[in-house]
Design an enzyme around this catalytic site. Structure first.
Site, mmCIF file in Angstrom:
data_model
loop_
_atom_site.group_PDB
_atom_site.id
_atom_site.type_symbol
_atom_site.label_atom_id
_atom_site.label_comp_id
_atom_site.label_asym_id
_atom_site.label_seq_id
_atom_site.Cartn_x
_atom_site.Cartn_y
_atom_site.Cartn_z
ATOM 1 N N ARG A 180 -29.406 -43.222 -63.810
ATOM 2 C CA ARG A 180 -30.000 -43.644 -62.589
ATOM 3 C C ARG A 180 -30.131 -45.194 -62.797
ATOM 4 O O ARG A 180 -30.086 -46.051 -61.962
ATOM 5 C CB ARG A 180 -30.919 -42.837 -62.225
ATOM 6 C CG ARG A 180 -31.734 -43.047 -60.528
ATOM 7 C CD ARG A 180 -32.896 -42.113 -60.516
ATOM 8 N NE ARG A 180 -33.946 -42.273 -61.355
ATOM 9 C CZ ARG A 180 -35.140 -41.450 -61.145
ATOM 10 N NH1 ARG A 180 -35.218 -40.556 -60.096
ATOM 11 N NH2 ARG A 180 -36.002 -41.721 -61.914
ATOM 12 N N LYS B 212 -34.295 -47.463 -57.607
ATOM 13 C CA LYS B 212 -35.719 -47.338 -58.078
ATOM 14 C C LYS B 212 -36.229 -48.679 -58.539
ATOM 15 O O LYS B 212 -36.095 -49.275 -59.741
ATOM 16 C CB LYS B 212 -35.589 -46.412 -59.189
ATOM 17 C CG LYS B 212 -37.136 -45.770 -59.443
ATOM 18 C CD LYS B 212 -37.208 -44.534 -60.215
ATOM 19 C CE LYS B 212 -38.645 -44.341 -60.654
ATOM 20 N NZ LYS B 212 -39.485 -44.140 -59.747
ATOM 21 N N GLU C 15 -39.509 -38.150 -48.172
ATOM 22 C CA GLU C 15 -40.125 -37.861 -49.472
ATOM 23 C C GLU C 15 -41.450 -38.223 -49.511
ATOM 24 O O GLU C 15 -42.192 -38.503 -48.317
ATOM 25 C CB GLU C 15 -39.652 -38.630 -50.841
ATOM 26 C CG GLU C 15 -39.428 -39.992 -50.784
ATOM 27 C CD GLU C 15 -38.725 -40.727 -51.883
ATOM 28 O OE1 GLU C 15 -38.627 -40.091 -52.680
ATOM 29 O OE2 GLU C 15 -38.616 -41.900 -51.904
HETATM 30 N N1 PMP Z 1 -39.898 -40.672 -54.964
HETATM 31 C C1 PMP Z 1 -40.122 -41.904 -55.489
HETATM 32 C C2 PMP Z 1 -40.712 -42.625 -54.322
HETATM 33 C C3 PMP Z 1 -40.532 -41.975 -56.814
HETATM 34 O O1 PMP Z 1 -41.163 -43.111 -57.363
HETATM 35 C C4 PMP Z 1 -40.222 -41.014 -57.772
HETATM 36 C C5 PMP Z 1 -40.870 -41.003 -59.105
HETATM 37 N N2 PMP Z 1 -42.160 -41.172 -59.616
HETATM 38 C C6 PMP Z 1 -39.867 -39.496 -57.418
HETATM 39 C C7 PMP Z 1 -39.448 -39.702 -55.920
HETATM 40 C C8 PMP Z 1 -39.576 -38.317 -58.114
HETATM 41 O O2 PMP Z 1 -38.420 -38.788 -59.105
HETATM 42 P P1 PMP Z 1 -38.362 -38.389 -60.462
HETATM 43 O O3 PMP Z 1 -38.287 -36.867 -60.314
HETATM 44 O O4 PMP Z 1 -37.206 -39.019 -60.955
HETATM 45 O O5 PMP Z 1 -39.686 -38.833 -61.139
#
Ligand code: PMP
Length: 288
Positions: free
Chosen positions: A50, A149, A182
């Site tokens: 990622r 990210k 989200e």
């Molecule tokens: N959405 C956002 C905006 C995030 O920053 C994160 C990670 N903290 C997630 C979802 C969850 O992703 P992951 O399971 O890869 O940590």
């Protein structure tokens, strides 16, 4: 605590970067949050993949191979004697001039922090969270693609502030069309009549590593998972709701916008998946 910074491990006090770093000046950079459980780094390859996708999306050429990054993440844990914890890997555009152009930044910076993290108090896991929907929208793919990210989290920070103003620890962010994207730092799932639903990534959801782990676990248990468009209505009327994230793991949601979700306590599917997730993280991963 020793922090990895551009080629060496330094004391926390000495872990400093230039005020001309475009990561600081413009949020120009990318990151990953990764967990280590029982001396094994969970889904490290997926996190590094990622990171590579984020780098490609923002045209940032990383001079480190996946193997090198993998080894540095593990070494950061070893150096700090961290067998269970959280690793923050940050790649900034590097130091340049005051202009926006990344052409003035010849060398990206790599920072790896290996530390402990506790995102929510323990009672939130047993009782569930009550959350709110906030006005700040998730950036759409035509703006800053939410799949990246990036170090630019202002939208999510605004949403987090709005959540706190409403007395909630987490918040749902909608996209520009009004569909659920989200939460500020977590992905969202609901369970309705035995089927699991989560917003499709094109709605503005980060392709969460924990999100995928939960989809994999649920599917392997014979549960149906659908990636769809969701509105607040579906969440208010869901039987269960939970959030996923590397730091949060899997946390139940029992209320949204003053509506009780299901019977107001963490549901059976949520509990089952949470247990399966704990089992998975304590038996899988890259050994330190
Ligand atoms: N959405 C956002 C905006 C995030 O920053 C994160 C990670 N903290 C997630 C979802 C969850 O992703 P992951 O399971 O890869 O940590």
């Amino acid at each position: 605590m020793k922090i990895y910074l551009d080629g060496q491990f330094v004391d926390k006090e000495d872990a400093k970067i230039s005020v001309f770093d475009h990561g600081l000046l413009y949020g120009d950079g990318i990151f990953e949050g990764i967990r280590v459980y029982k001396n094994c780094v969970y889904r490290l390859d997926e996190h590094l993949e990622r990171l590579e996708y984020s780098a490609k999306a923002i045209l940032l050429t990383m001079p480190w191979s996946r193997e090198e990054l993998s080894e540095l993440v593990c070494e950061s844990c070893r150096v700090n004697g961290l067998s269970d914890g959280y690793i923050r890997l940050i790649v900034t555009r590097g130091a340049g001039s005051l202009g926006l152009s990344p052409n003035s930044c010849p060398k990206p910076s790599l920072i790896i922090i290996a530390d402990k993290i506790a995102l929510y108090p323990p009672e939130c896991y047993t009782d569930g969270l009550s959350i709110v929907t906030v006005p700040t929208r998730r950036t759409g793919p035509a703006a800053l693609n939410p799949g990246v990210k990036s170090l630019n989290y202002l939208n999510n920070i605004m949403a987090k502030i709005e959540a706190a103003q409403a007395g909630a620890l987490e918040a749902i962010m909608l996209n520009d069309l009004g569909f659920v994207a989200e939460c500020t730092g977590d992905n969202l799932f609901i369970v309705h009549k035995g089927v699991i639903f989560t917003p499709d990534a094109s709605n503005g959801a980060l392709r969460g590593i924990t999100r995928q782990a939960v989809i994999d676990l649920a599917t392997s248990q014979g549960l149906e998972v659908r990636e769809v468009n969701l509105t607040r209505y579906e969440i208010w009327n869901a039987d269960e709701c939970f959030l996923t994230g590397t730091a949060a793991e899997l946390i139940p949601v029992v209320g949204l916008d003053s509506r009780t979700i299901g019977n107001g306590s963490p549901g059976a599917v949520t509990k089952k998946l949470h247990a399966a997730f704990h089992e998975e993280v304590s038996t899988h991963g890259t050994m330190l």
